[in-house]
Design a protein around this motif. Structure first.
Motif, PDB file in Angstrom:
ATOM      1  N   ARG A  83      10.041  23.836  -4.149  1.00  0.00           N
ATOM      2  CA  ARG A  83      11.450  24.146  -4.381  1.00  0.00           C
ATOM      3  C   ARG A  83      11.520  25.499  -5.075  1.00  0.00           C
ATOM      4  O   ARG A  83      10.555  25.956  -5.672  1.00  0.00           O
ATOM      5  CB  ARG A  83      12.085  23.061  -5.237  1.00  0.00           C
ATOM      6  N   ILE A  84      12.671  26.106  -5.011  1.00  0.00           N
ATOM      7  CA  ILE A  84      12.881  27.385  -5.700  1.00  0.00           C
ATOM      8  C   ILE A  84      14.082  27.207  -6.619  1.00  0.00           C
ATOM      9  O   ILE A  84      15.070  26.581  -6.256  1.00  0.00           O
ATOM     10  CB  ILE A  84      13.090  28.543  -4.691  1.00  0.00           C
ATOM     11  N   GLY A  85      13.970  27.745  -7.793  1.00  0.00           N
ATOM     12  CA  GLY A  85      15.063  27.632  -8.750  1.00  0.00           C
ATOM     13  C   GLY A  85      16.125  28.682  -8.515  1.00  0.00           C
ATOM     14  O   GLY A  85      15.960  29.620  -7.724  1.00  0.00           O
ATOM     15  N   ASN A  86      17.206  28.540  -9.230  1.00  0.00           N
ATOM     16  CA  ASN A  86      18.349  29.427  -9.111  1.00  0.00           C
ATOM     17  C   ASN A  86      17.997  30.868  -9.436  1.00  0.00           C
ATOM     18  O   ASN A  86      18.380  31.787  -8.717  1.00  0.00           O
ATOM     19  CB  ASN A  86      19.470  28.910 -10.032  1.00  0.00           C
ATOM     20  N   ILE A  87      17.249  31.077 -10.511  1.00  0.00           N
ATOM     21  CA  ILE A  87      16.876  32.439 -10.922  1.00  0.00           C
ATOM     22  C   ILE A  87      15.935  33.070  -9.901  1.00  0.00           C
ATOM     23  O   ILE A  87      16.104  34.231  -9.514  1.00  0.00           O
ATOM     24  CB  ILE A  87      16.258  32.435 -12.336  1.00  0.00           C
ATOM     25  N   ALA A  88      14.959  32.304  -9.444  1.00  0.00           N
ATOM     26  CA  ALA A  88      14.026  32.824  -8.440  1.00  0.00           C
ATOM     27  C   ALA A  88      14.744  33.116  -7.126  1.00  0.00           C
ATOM     28  O   ALA A  88      14.459  34.117  -6.459  1.00  0.00           O
ATOM     29  CB  ALA A  88      12.882  31.837  -8.217  1.00  0.00           C
ATOM     30  N   ALA A  89      15.687  32.253  -6.739  1.00  0.00           N
ATOM     31  CA  ALA A  89      16.461  32.483  -5.511  1.00  0.00           C
ATOM     32  C   ALA A  89      17.300  33.749  -5.651  1.00  0.00           C
ATOM     33  O   ALA A  89      17.412  34.536  -4.699  1.00  0.00           O
ATOM     34  CB  ALA A  89      17.345  31.276  -5.208  1.00  0.00           C
TER      35      ALA A  89
END
Length: 90
Positions: free
Chosen positions: A28-34
């Motif tokens: 999964r990718i987090g909001n900040i990384a996205a």
């Protein structure tokens, strides 16, 4: 030129990236990384898309300008023709 997108579009893009990772990647990718990934795409790949769009718009405008003389052309010296032709007296 920095390519920026509206805040609402940015939020939707980040949510879309998160969903893509959730459905297609093992992690999964987090909001900040996205958001960081979106920034990378906008900076690195965005200009390619932007330049292509500008090229396409320029071509469409060239075609429209080339057609302009046909669309707005007015025949000259039409007064007497509309009055019944040259030499015709009223």
């Amino acid at each position: 030129m920095t390519i920026e997108i509206p805040k609402e579009a940015r939020q939707e893009a980040i949510a879309s990236i998160e969903r893509y990772f959730q459905e297609n990647m093992e992690e999964r990718i987090g909001n900040i990384a996205a958001g960081a990934l979106l920034n990378y795409f906008l900076e690195e790949i965005g200009p390619v898309i932007y330049n292509q769009a500008v090229t396409e718009v320029q071509e469409r405008l060239r075609v429209r300008v080339d057609e302009l003389d046909v669309e707005v052309h007015e025949d000259e010296f039409q007064y007497w023709r509309r009055q019944g032709g040259p030499g015709k007296k009223r």
